[in-house]
Design a protein around this motif. Structure first.
Motif, short mmCIF file in Angstrom:
data_model
loop_
_atom_site.label_atom_id
_atom_site.label_comp_id
_atom_site.label_asym_id
_atom_site.label_seq_id
_atom_site.Cartn_x
_atom_site.Cartn_y
_atom_site.Cartn_z
N ALA A 20 0.70 -1.13 -0.11
CA ALA A 20 -0.07 -0.10 -0.04
C ALA A 20 0.44 1.32 -0.32
O ALA A 20 0.98 2.20 -0.63
CB ALA A 20 -0.57 0.02 0.93
N VAL A 21 2.25 0.75 0.29
CA VAL A 21 2.53 1.81 0.57
C VAL A 21 3.10 3.18 -1.10
O VAL A 21 3.82 4.18 -1.19
CB VAL A 21 3.95 1.94 1.21
CG1 VAL A 21 5.43 2.75 1.10
CG2 VAL A 21 4.09 1.92 2.92
N ALA A 227 -7.21 -1.43 -1.55
CA ALA A 227 -8.26 -0.54 -0.37
C ALA A 227 -7.89 -0.29 0.29
O ALA A 227 -8.16 -0.06 1.75
CB ALA A 227 -8.66 -2.17 -0.28
N ALA A 228 -6.32 -1.08 0.95
CA ALA A 228 -5.22 -1.05 2.60
C ALA A 228 -5.50 0.65 2.17
O ALA A 228 -5.75 1.50 3.51
CB ALA A 228 -4.25 -1.44 2.93
N PRO A 238 1.32 6.31 7.24
CA PRO A 238 0.74 6.02 8.59
C PRO A 238 -0.58 5.54 8.01
O PRO A 238 -0.98 4.43 8.81
CB PRO A 238 0.93 6.91 9.71
CG PRO A 238 1.37 7.88 9.03
CD PRO A 238 1.84 7.69 7.66
N GLY A 239 -1.73 5.77 7.33
CA GLY A 239 -2.44 5.43 7.10
C GLY A 239 -2.82 3.91 6.24
O GLY A 239 -3.26 3.32 6.71
N ALA A 240 -1.20 3.56 5.31
CA ALA A 240 -1.43 2.82 4.36
C ALA A 240 -0.75 1.69 5.71
O ALA A 240 -1.49 1.07 5.55
CB ALA A 240 -0.26 2.86 3.92
N LEU A 246 -5.30 -3.37 9.31
CA LEU A 246 -7.25 -3.72 9.54
C LEU A 246 -7.36 -4.54 8.36
O LEU A 246 -8.25 -5.82 7.71
CB LEU A 246 -8.32 -2.52 9.09
CG LEU A 246 -8.19 -1.50 10.36
CD1 LEU A 246 -8.99 -0.01 9.73
CD2 LEU A 246 -8.75 -1.89 11.22
N VAL A 247 -6.77 -4.60 7.05
CA VAL A 247 -7.65 -5.28 5.86
C VAL A 247 -6.57 -6.76 6.56
O VAL A 247 -7.80 -8.18 6.22
CB VAL A 247 -6.60 -4.83 4.67
CG1 VAL A 247 -6.45 -5.80 3.90
CG2 VAL A 247 -7.54 -3.85 3.94
#
Length: 291
Positions: A20-21, A227-228, A238-240, A246-247
């Motif tokens: 995701a990064v 999605a992540a 940090p969101g990634a 969570l995923v």
């Protein structure tokens, strides 16, 4: 059993966060969703397998795969995306181009390595640690530690170095950054290199975890990582990380309590719910466009 599955999900989620990064880095600068990133992840895993077959040793092989996959990221930008930027084409053109590149990479992997699934050597296979009723393998522990360390390195790189300052300047205003002497195209290529390296690390870790690789392994992993990234707030490192965790946990819990057929859809169910409640994601910020 719940604790065991949560830890399994966190382990997998850390690897998803690394993929995701790559989405977040490219989107942060270009405002472009790079849909070729999943295939870059698969390329990194196959490159590691190729160098392992050359008897280089598992860790030198992974290091070589990082370099080659990072270079692939630069080639994607230089050959396909930079010409579109110079011609000031519409953003949808770049988006469609990344989808085409994804298919090209996947077909090249199939032509080179075949469509069959292949064994990948296990990483950090030092046994299992028992903590109460939890069975934690050294592979899981090392995956979490390595992923967390690499995320920390990326955050420090972006926020504490000169090249990170240049990346943030390009993100805010590419024209002003160029006027201040920043080579914007170099910064973009460097960002693609970082995305390729993080994808290759994730490819090696996940392949070593499941001990298997195949050409289209990047399709679903790429979608889950996307999605992540959106879940955490695309463009936020940090969101990634939080989105990936969570995923990973939701996937592990769904496989345990609902069956393995439901594991792939959980990431998107959570994504839809979060975006309805918070459209910018958990850590995303509202963009302000001045006209």
């Amino acid at each position: 059993m719940i604790g065991q599955q949560i830890f399994n999900g966190l382990t997998l989620g850390m690897a998803y966060a690394l993929i995701a990064v790559g989405y977040s880095l490219v989107f942060g600068i270009l405002r472009l969703v790079n849909f070729s990133h999943g295939s870059v992840y698969a390329f990194g895993a196959h490159a590691a397998l190729l160098f392992v077959g050359m008897k280089l040793g598992i860790f030198p092989a992974i290091l070589m795969s990082l370099i080659f996959t990072g270079v692939l990221g630069i080639l994607i930008d230089k050959t396909a995306l930079e010409p579109l930027r110079k011609k000031k084409s519409m953003p949808i053109a770049s988006l469609i181009t990344t989808i085409g590149i994804s298919n090209i990479i996947q077909n090249m992997l199939t032509a080179t390595f075949g469509s069959q699934k292949k064994a990948f050597p296990a990483l950090f296979d030092f046994g299992v640690i028992s903590v109460g009723k939890l069975q934690i393998s050294w592979t899981q522990i090392c995956m979490c530690i390595i992923s967390l360390m690499l995320m920390l390195v990326l955050v420090l790189l972006v926020h504490k170095t000169k090249i990170g300052l240049a990346m943030r300047a390009c993100e805010q205003n590419p024209k002003a950054a160029s006027m201040m002497g920043i080579n914007v195209n170099f910064i973009i290529s460097f960002t693609f290199f970082l995305g390729g390296v993080s994808a290759a690390i994730a490819g090696a870790l996940i392949s070593g975890y499941y001990q298997i690789v195949y050409p289209n392994m990047g399709y679903m992993a790429g979608l889950k990582a996307f999605a992540a990234a959106v879940l955490g707030g695309i463009g936020s490192l940090p969101g990634a990380l939080i989105g990936g965790l969570l995923v990973g946990v939701s996937e592990s819990m769904a496989a345990t309590f609902l069956g393995s057929t439901y594991r792939d859809c959980m990431a998107f169910i959570i994504l839809i719910i979060v975006l309805i409640v918070r459209p910018n994601g958990l850590f995303g910020k509202k963009g302000i466009t001045k006209v």
